[in-house]
Scaffold this active site. Structure first.
Site, short mmCIF file in Angstrom:
data_model
loop_
_atom_site.label_atom_id
_atom_site.label_comp_id
_atom_site.label_asym_id
_atom_site.label_seq_id
_atom_site.Cartn_x
_atom_site.Cartn_y
_atom_site.Cartn_z
NE ARG A 1 7.21 -2.05 6.36
CZ ARG A 1 5.87 -2.08 6.41
NH1 ARG A 1 5.15 -1.71 5.37
NH2 ARG A 1 5.27 -2.48 7.51
NE ARG B 1 2.00 -4.54 11.48
CZ ARG B 1 3.17 -4.35 10.88
NH1 ARG B 1 4.29 -4.79 11.43
NH2 ARG B 1 3.22 -3.71 9.74
NE ARG C 1 5.97 0.27 10.39
CZ ARG C 1 4.83 0.02 9.75
NH1 ARG C 1 4.66 0.43 8.50
NH2 ARG C 1 3.86 -0.63 10.36
NE ARG D 1 -4.55 -1.41 10.09
CZ ARG D 1 -3.51 -0.85 9.48
NH1 ARG D 1 -3.63 0.32 8.90
NH2 ARG D 1 -2.35 -1.47 9.43
CE LYS E 1 -2.00 -1.18 3.89
NZ LYS E 1 -1.28 -2.44 4.20
#
Ligand code: ADP
Ligand code: ADP
Ligand code: ZN
Length: 214
Positions: free
Chosen positions: A127, A172, A161, A88, A13
């Site tokens: 990431r 998650r 992160r 969400r 996203k």
């Protein structure tokens, strides 16, 4: 144009939003980015959200909907919005309809990025982003052209992160399955959902999204 990019953590996203911003001058509205900024600044919202985010759970609907409302308030009516990571939950989806109506906007597309669950953990644990400009990278799938140097701004500082670890990712993903995926049928009933193969390479995914927008 107002669009939602919907997909589990790591679906792409943020990566695709950045391209839409660049190609179409749209504004990315990422509740994750807004919350991380609030945590960093130590605002009351940030203080409330930090532990919840570290655990991989969802921050309260009221908090994120207020953040979105405030951003749209500040956005010129000519600028299109990309909702990244919001809504969400079903409550957030309801709030978004109200907020859009209040600002004289309508939802044009919900783009669902479909990705194999197995690929998500690998994407998220690989990431990282530029500490200076926020450009998104991946250790193997999307590394900077010159190792250790940001393609976009030349910075040599990068960050990861705290919630991008395997254990939190599983929470998650479960939050997505239990609370976010159920908002899709409501949008499907409105005939605004298009599913895109998020397993394709980054350029191909961008191509599929561009085809929906034109
Ligand atoms: P990702 O892009 O990996 O899905 P985000 O940056 O969107 O992650 O979100 C990071 C964290 O911020 C989430 O795990 C959650 O704790 C919180 N968060 C972000 N957006 C929302 C939202 N719309 N509702 C509730 N919590 C949110
Ligand atoms: P999200 O915002 O949905 O959580 P990101 O856009 O941050 O996802 O992407 C998660 C990670 O996967 C990043 O490291 C990114 O570089 C990488 N990535 C994004 N799209 C693809 C793709 N199509 N193929 C391979 N890796 C990708
Ligand atoms: Zn950079």
């Amino acid at each position: 144009m107002n669009i939602i990019l919907l997909g589990p953590p790591g679906a792409g996203k943020g990566t695709q939003s950045a391209r839409l911003v660049e190609n179409h001058g749209m504004k990315q509205l990422s509740t994750g980015d807004m919350l991380r900024a609030a945590v960093k600044a130590g605002t009351p919202v940030g203080l409330k959200a930090k532990a919840v985010m570290d655990a991989g759970e969802l921050v309260s609907d009221e908090i994120v909907s207020e953040l979105i409302d405030a951003e749209l308030e500040a956005l010129g009516s000519d600028t299109g919005a990309i909702f990244d990571g919001y809504p969400r939950t079903e409550a957030q989806a309801g709030s978004l309809d109200e907020i859009l109506a209040k600002h004289g906007r309508t939802l044009d597309h919900v783009i669902e990025l479909a990705v194999d669950v197995d690929a998500l953990v690998e994407r998220i644990t690989g990431r990282f982003s530029c500490a200076e400009c926020g450009a998104l990278y991946h250790d193997t799938a999307n590394a900077p052209a010159k190792e250790g140097v940001c393609d976009s701004c030349g910075s040599t500082e990068f960050k990861r992160r705290p919630d991008d670890n395997e254990e939190t990712v599983r929470t998650r993903m479960e939050e997505y399955r239990a609370k976010t995926a159920p908002i899709l049928p409501g949008y499907e009933a409105r005939n605004i959902v298009t599913r895109v193969d998020g397993m394709a390479d980054i350029d191909a995914v961008t191509g599929s999204i561009e085809a929906i927008l034109t």
